[in-house]
Design an enzyme around this catalytic site. Structure first.
Site, PDB file in Angstrom:
ATOM      1  N   HIS A  82       1.051  -1.217   0.028  1.00  0.00           N
ATOM      2  CA  HIS A  82       0.095   0.207   0.010  1.00  0.00           C
ATOM      3  C   HIS A  82       0.727   1.254  -0.113  1.00  0.00           C
ATOM      4  O   HIS A  82       1.842   1.304   0.617  1.00  0.00           O
ATOM      5  CB  HIS A  82      -0.920   0.160   1.195  1.00  0.00           C
ATOM      6  CG  HIS A  82      -1.818   1.345   1.238  1.00  0.00           C
ATOM      7  ND1 HIS A  82      -3.010   1.400   0.599  1.00  0.00           N
ATOM      8  CD2 HIS A  82      -1.781   2.338   1.755  1.00  0.00           C
ATOM      9  CE1 HIS A  82      -3.505   2.603   0.712  1.00  0.00           C
ATOM     10  NE2 HIS A  82      -2.597   3.313   1.445  1.00  0.00           N
ATOM     11  N   ASP A 164     -14.994   2.337   6.162  1.00  0.00           N
ATOM     12  CA  ASP A 164     -13.786   3.222   5.447  1.00  0.00           C
ATOM     13  C   ASP A 164     -14.096   3.906   4.328  1.00  0.00           C
ATOM     14  O   ASP A 164     -13.726   4.902   3.929  1.00  0.00           O
ATOM     15  CB  ASP A 164     -12.662   2.320   5.436  1.00  0.00           C
ATOM     16  CG  ASP A 164     -11.438   3.093   4.607  1.00  0.00           C
ATOM     17  OD1 ASP A 164     -11.151   4.067   5.502  1.00  0.00           O
ATOM     18  OD2 ASP A 164     -11.179   2.742   3.652  1.00  0.00           O
ATOM     19  N   ARG A 171     -13.750  12.342   4.141  1.00  0.00           N
ATOM     20  CA  ARG A 171     -12.350  12.906   4.558  1.00  0.00           C
ATOM     21  C   ARG A 171     -12.138  13.789   3.255  1.00  0.00           C
ATOM     22  O   ARG A 171     -11.470  14.907   3.500  1.00  0.00           O
ATOM     23  CB  ARG A 171     -11.426  11.885   4.910  1.00  0.00           C
ATOM     24  CG  ARG A 171     -11.665  11.334   6.283  1.00  0.00           C
ATOM     25  CD  ARG A 171     -10.790  10.211   6.387  1.00  0.00           C
ATOM     26  NE  ARG A 171      -9.289  10.421   6.301  1.00  0.00           N
ATOM     27  CZ  ARG A 171      -8.295   9.798   5.638  1.00  0.00           C
ATOM     28  NH1 ARG A 171      -8.927   8.370   5.537  1.00  0.00           N
ATOM     29  NH2 ARG A 171      -6.974  10.122   5.698  1.00  0.00           N
ATOM     30  N   SER A 186      -7.629   4.025   8.464  1.00  0.00           N
ATOM     31  CA  SER A 186      -8.067   3.847   7.007  1.00  0.00           C
ATOM     32  C   SER A 186      -7.287   2.763   6.378  1.00  0.00           C
ATOM     33  O   SER A 186      -7.750   1.573   5.929  1.00  0.00           O
ATOM     34  CB  SER A 186      -8.160   4.957   6.271  1.00  0.00           C
ATOM     35  OG  SER A 186      -8.511   4.767   4.990  1.00  0.00           O
ATOM     36  N   LYS A 190      -7.900  -1.535   6.133  1.00  0.00           N
ATOM     37  CA  LYS A 190      -8.352  -2.377   4.691  1.00  0.00           C
ATOM     38  C   LYS A 190      -7.334  -3.694   4.704  1.00  0.00           C
ATOM     39  O   LYS A 190      -7.827  -4.534   4.002  1.00  0.00           O
ATOM     40  CB  LYS A 190      -8.082  -1.432   3.332  1.00  0.00           C
ATOM     41  CG  LYS A 190      -9.249  -0.355   3.491  1.00  0.00           C
ATOM     42  CD  LYS A 190      -9.363   0.564   2.308  1.00  0.00           C
ATOM     43  CE  LYS A 190      -7.923   1.447   1.805  1.00  0.00           C
ATOM     44  NZ  LYS A 190      -8.130   2.583   2.924  1.00  0.00           N
TER      45      LYS A 190
END
Length: 443
Positions: A82, A164, A171, A186, A190
């Site tokens: 990520h 999320d 956001r 967040s 995930k």
């Protein structure tokens, strides 16, 4: 329990309890709590922060707001990567097929990814510029693709971390993006829900990132590593430079084309270097290879074309038009193009990378509001990047759009992103530090 009292408590600097955080996450996910109250709490968190325990609880409640992926049917190590978001950061599109080709039959990439947020691009948006590519596979189809092809990339579904998905979108339009507890919860909700055993986090830092300083980025990395390791996962974070755009192309179809070039050994040096670094570290994290062997495998799959072949295989498996891999001109193309030229002779001394990302969004390549639709063909091609010499009147970038007013607006923003100087600026590293459960190691 009332949402009003929870907002008031956090506004005044109090630490929220497990029950209060659960009340918020469940209530907002189910629609009982309206956007305006959720927005108020997010702003209170942004201003007041959260304790490590609050962040952990928020992560856990978000993770459990929907299904949690079971990857036990995958016959090997499961890995995920990520990025916290950057301008021109298309590394996932290169790293996923590289990993699937580096250790076939033993290392599998089960990747769930997101859409663009603020001035940064999203991997789902980039993939959807490939005609037919399906980022909304069912769980069974996702697992089947991972088992058969070694990798799959899907978007965040309604059943996987729905909390999320809702909070992430809110956001984006309430100026609460760059908040360490919200970013950490967040990302990790995930990653944990997606089920992979090994997680590599690419934490961007600089003018084009949500984290503007290395200490901030390290703080975020430590929070995420602590959450992941506490859940029994192997987690490592890299602190990488986003004080300049990564690669040459910013914009969805443009970035897909650049990834194809990179896997054809024709990509920009910085993108190639970072893709190899990320793929190497993630394979090493599985424990199957040491760093030297992992890096050798990363370089080999690019050089021998197997990573490019794997990308084509994944695109085909998810319904995409594989012809774009051989002919990127089949990707969406903008109809309007305008060149930005240097106003003086010297060097590119600085690029306000966030401003470049905003310019790309203004051209049509990103979202400025929650309901904006992305034009996959729009964006920017950089002809000159940080440290490059320029001559007065020399082309430094090209803006791509399909609307003349958007082209004018985006080009003006892009022009303001460049700063010039008479001397060549110092070389900046691509990697600042790495963070593991053992601590921080500076590059």
């Amino acid at each position: 329990m009332r949402m009003y009292d929870i907002i008031e408590k956090k506004r005044d600097g109090g630490a929220l309890s497990d029950a209060e955080i659960g009340f918020f996450v469940d209530g907002y996910t189910s629609g009982r709590i309206p956007d305006y109250q959720a927005s108020a709490l997010l702003m209170a968190i942004y201003l007041r922060g959260m304790t490590p325990e609050e962040t952990r609880l928020l992560t856990m409640h978000m993770m459990n707001s929907g299904d949690v992926m079971d990857l036990s049917s995958i016959p090997g190590a499961t890995v995920d990567k990520h990025s916290t978001g950057g301008v021109g950061d298309k590394t996932s599109l290169a790293v996923v097929p590289m990993l699937a080709a580096m250790d076939p039959g033993h290392t599998f990439v089960a990747k769930m990814t997101g859409r663009g947020l603020g001035h940064t691009g999203g991997t789902v948006d980039k993939l959807e510029s490939i005609p037919g590519f399906d980022t909304a596979l069912t769980d069974d189809a996702f697992l089947s693709c991972v088992r058969e092809h070694g990798a799959s990339i899907i978007g965040q579904t309604g059943n996987l971390v729905p909390a999320d998905k809702l909070i992430y979108a809110l956001r984006d339009v309430t100026a609460t993006v760059s908040c360490i507890p919200l970013i950490a919860s967040s990302i990790m909700s995930k990653k944990l829900a997606a089920g992979s055993g090994c997680i590599l986090l690419d934490v961007k830092v600089g003018s084009g990132a949500f984290m503007k300083t290395v200490p901030e980025a390290i703080e975020l990395a430590q929070a995420m590593v602590e959450i992941g390791e506490g859940m029994g996962r192997r987690v490592k974070a890299l602190i990488t430079n986003m004080d300049r755009p990564l690669g040459r192309n910013i914009g969805n179809a443009l970035e897909v084309a650049e990834v194809i070039e990179t896997l054809q050994r024709r990509g920009p040096a910085d993108l190639t270097h970072e893709a190899i670094m990320l793929a190497s570290d993630l394979l090493e994290l599985t424990g199957r290879f040491d760093h030297n062997e992992a890096e050798a495998r990363a370089r080999r799959v690019v050089e021998d074309g197997s990573a490019l072949a794997k990308l084509k295989e994944i695109v085909a498996a998810q319904g995409g038009d594989v012809r774009v891999i051989d002919d990127p001109s089949l990707l969406p193309q903008a109809s309007l193009h305008e060149t930005l030229c240097a106003p003086c002779t010297g060097f590119v001394a600085h690029i306000d990378t966030e401003r470049v990302g905003v310019a790309s969004a203004e051209l049509g390549g990103g979202r400025l509001t929650l309901n904006d639709e992305i034009d996959h063909s729009c964006g920017i091609t950089l002809l000159k990047n940080y440290g490059d010499p320029v001559e007065c009147g020399e082309p430094i970038a090209v803006a791509h759009a399909n609307d003349a007013s958007k082209l004018t607006c985006g080009l003006a923003t892009l022009a303001g992103a460049y700063t010039y100087g008479p001397k060549e600026p110092p070389v900046e590293p691509l990697l600042y530090a790495s963070v593991t459960a053992a601590g921080v190691a500076y590059a």
